[in-house]
Design a protein around this motif. Structure first.
Motif, short mmCIF file in Angstrom:
data_model
loop_
_atom_site.label_atom_id
_atom_site.label_comp_id
_atom_site.label_asym_id
_atom_site.label_seq_id
_atom_site.Cartn_x
_atom_site.Cartn_y
_atom_site.Cartn_z
N PHE A 42 0.83 -1.20 0.00
CA PHE A 42 0.00 0.00 0.00
C PHE A 42 0.87 1.25 0.00
O PHE A 42 0.60 2.21 -0.74
N LEU A 43 1.90 1.27 0.83
CA LEU A 43 2.79 2.42 0.93
C LEU A 43 3.47 2.72 -0.41
O LEU A 43 3.57 3.87 -0.84
N LYS A 44 3.93 1.67 -1.11
CA LYS A 44 4.56 1.85 -2.42
C LYS A 44 3.56 2.40 -3.44
O LYS A 44 3.87 3.31 -4.21
N PHE A 45 2.37 1.84 -3.44
CA PHE A 45 1.34 2.28 -4.38
C PHE A 45 0.97 3.74 -4.14
O PHE A 45 0.89 4.55 -5.08
N ALA A 46 0.73 4.09 -2.87
CA ALA A 46 0.37 5.47 -2.53
C ALA A 46 1.48 6.43 -2.94
O ALA A 46 1.21 7.53 -3.42
N SER A 84 6.90 9.98 4.84
CA SER A 84 6.02 8.86 4.46
C SER A 84 6.24 8.40 3.03
O SER A 84 5.57 7.47 2.59
N ARG A 85 7.13 9.05 2.32
CA ARG A 85 7.32 8.72 0.91
C ARG A 85 8.23 7.52 0.75
O ARG A 85 9.18 7.33 1.51
N TRP A 86 7.94 6.72 -0.26
CA TRP A 86 8.70 5.49 -0.49
C TRP A 86 10.19 5.77 -0.68
O TRP A 86 11.03 5.00 -0.21
N ASN A 92 16.58 4.71 3.63
CA ASN A 92 16.93 4.29 5.00
C ASN A 92 16.67 2.81 5.25
O ASN A 92 16.64 2.36 6.39
N SER A 93 16.51 2.03 4.17
CA SER A 93 16.09 0.63 4.32
C SER A 93 17.12 -0.24 5.04
O SER A 93 16.75 -1.29 5.58
N LYS A 94 18.38 0.16 5.05
CA LYS A 94 19.41 -0.66 5.69
C LYS A 94 19.71 -0.19 7.12
O LYS A 94 20.57 -0.75 7.80
N ASN A 143 10.34 -2.45 -4.15
CA ASN A 143 10.85 -1.26 -4.83
C ASN A 143 10.93 -1.45 -6.35
O ASN A 143 10.88 -0.49 -7.12
N ASN A 144 11.07 -2.71 -6.79
CA ASN A 144 11.19 -2.99 -8.23
C ASN A 144 9.85 -2.99 -8.96
O ASN A 144 9.80 -3.19 -10.17
#
Length: 522
Positions: A42-46, A84-86, A92-94, A143-144
């Motif tokens: 949902f977060l990626k789509f938004a 809140s943006r992807w 910061n994913s790591k 992310n892909n």
């Protein structure tokens, strides 16, 4: 000559995501990680929708409006603050605090978009203490996916549908109640044809009935704006799933202010629905205390449903909410077709009131939570002759008052996931065509042995108001005791529950004696 190896089939987006999500198993229960994965999708789509709208504003030289949520909401797009943006999440994913950052992102989106109130996972990521490397790998996979690249394909809706199905399969018996198999929902939609008006589901799970209603309208060139959706869901986490599932598809719905029990806290007391689609819990016990809800207006004109089983409480709840010409399609356990006591009295009154239009017995092994055969009921408050203008055709209905169509689909369906059965598109077309031919009283409709039979009121009375299809449909090639296996499986479930209840009562009694100082040794 050496045998040439077959090229490996490329995995779909859904399969790739599922493999990545499965890596979370072990540290996170499947009942929990469905919210994790679907929350991230949902977060990626938004974010993809937000970024596309942002580029539009820049192209229109409206940079000064880039951080004003009104300029996103006007295009039915959720406004996302920077945290809140992807892109911020991926950057910061790591980091060791990525779980907290995701929780903050989801919380902030919900706070900034009132339509999402109560929809998104709340503090899931920090609480579940997930392995950072596995979570990062899942983020990389998501992310892909360009969720809005193909305007003709509902990629996110497709992923949601796939995941809800897979999670229901993974959770299995006793769980997964949030999901009704897609082919059953398709069958209900094609039979009751929800094309215009109010749609209601009193036990809406993850919202599958609503999604399929909208698809029905799209497939028949209707107008989605002519539909209003109302629902209710008891389980808080499933309530969130439904709100997310509908939000990503742009479907507006009133699911009540909070997750709540439909019987104890009806959030749509004055609702009159043109279409009801539902798969309420089967054989729900102790759904009300003995003295509660006795005078509830939903039972007016009928006996009060027994406390031992909620099947007829669900039926009467739906009957009370049907509009003058309303039609309902819902799933119940087979026991409701022939029960005695108050259930008999209610069933008899429903038949005498000419509400029951069709009873369709479904194959075993269609549900991921139980292997018993179940029944699709169609109730109709207007079985009289009438003409209805559908979006893509005009249909003339003949007078079918005081008649009930019985259908047996236990030999219909195709294998699915090895041990399950589902309806093919052809199966659904054949069944609905027979049903609609019967409704229109066309010459194409004929009673067919082992498949369908149109029973008059007098015939049903002669069978003492039983709605068991095998009492009406002629069987030629099957054993006349066709119901034996279904009945034995149902008895097996009931007997198991009785033994569990007996064991619990014994333990409770021993506890009381021990607390009084009179220990009992067994």
């Amino acid at each position: 000559m050496a045998k040439q190896a077959k090229p490996k089939k490329e995995k779909s987006i859904e399969e790739t995501l599922w493999d990545s999500a499965n890596k979370l198993r072990g540290t996170v229960e499947s009942s929990e990680y469905k919210h994790v994965v679907l929350g991230l999708i949902f977060l990626k789509f938004a974010s993809d929708k937000f970024s596309a709208r942002r580029k539009e504003l820049i192209a229109e030289e409206k940079e000064k409006y880039l951080e004003m949520k009104e300029f996103y909401n006007m295009s039915n797009i959720f406004f996302l603050p920077e945290e809140s943006r992807w892109s911020f999440i991926i950057e910061n994913s790591k980091q060791s605090d990525i779980a907290l950052r995701i929780d903050t992102a989801l919380h902030t989106i919900e706070k900034n978009n009132p339509a999402l109130k109560g929809a998104l996972p709340d503090n899931y990521f920090s609480r579940l203490n997930m392995d950072v490397s596995k979570l990062a790998a899942l983020l990389d996979t998501i992310n892909n996916i360009d969720t809005i690249k193909d305007k003709q394909t509902d990629i996110v809706g497709r992923v949601y549908e796939y995941f809800l199905s897979k999670f229901a399969l993974a959770e299995g018996k006793g769980k997964g109640e949030f999901y009704t198999p897609k082919s059953i929902v398709n069958l209900i939609a094609e039979m009751i044809e929800p094309y215009k008006g109010v749609i209601y589901d009193p036990a809406c799970g993850s919202g599958g009935m609503f999604v399929q209603s909208i698809k029905f309208i799209e497939n028949h060139h209707g107008n989605k704006k002519e539909i209003s959706i109302y629902g209710q869901e008891y389980t808080a986490t499933t309530y969130k799933l439904a709100k997310m599932n509908l939000a990503i598809r742009g479907i507006a719905a009133n699911l009540g202010d909070v997750a709540a029990d439909t019987f104890g806290r009806d959030q749509h007391p004055d609702l009159k629905a043109d279409y009801i689609m539902a798969n309420p819990p089967f054989n729900q016990k102790d759904w009300r205390a003995a003295d509660e809800l006795k005078d509830d207006p939903r039972w007016r004109g009928y006996d009060v449903p027994p406390t031992s089983n909620a099947n007829y409480a669900w039926i009467l709840n739906m009957v009370s909410k049907l509009s003058e010409n309303g039609v309902a399609g819902f799933i119940l356990a087979n026991g409701a077709l022939s029960g005695g006591g108050e259930e008999y009295k209610i069933r008899r009154k429903l038949i005498e009131n000419d509400l029951v239009e069709a009873i369709v017995i479904l194959p075993q092994n269609m549900f991921y939570t139980t292997n018993i055969s179940v029944t699709l009921w169609i109730l109709n408050k207007n079985k009289k002759a009438r003409t209805v203008q559908f979006p893509d055709e005009t249909r003339n209905y003949r007078d079918r008052q005081n008649e009930i169509l019985f259908m047996d689909l236990r030999e219909v369906g195709i294998p699915f996931e090895k041990k399950f059965i589902q309806f093919s598109e052809k199966n659904i077309k054949d069944v609905t065509q027979a049903y609609h031919n019967w409704q229109a009283n066309l010459s194409q409709y004929k009673d067919v042995p082992e498949f369908c039979y149109s029973a008059s009121f007098e015939v049903v009375v002669a069978k003492d108001f039983s709605l068991v299809p095998s009492k009406y449909i002629t069987f030629v090639n099957r054993d006349e005791n066709i119901d034996f296996d279904d009945q034995m499986k149902a008895l097996q479930v009931e007997f198991s529950e009785l033994l569990q209840a007996e064991a619990q009562s014994k333990n409770d009694l021993l506890t009381v004696f021990n607390e009084l100082g009179y220990g009992i040794k067994l």
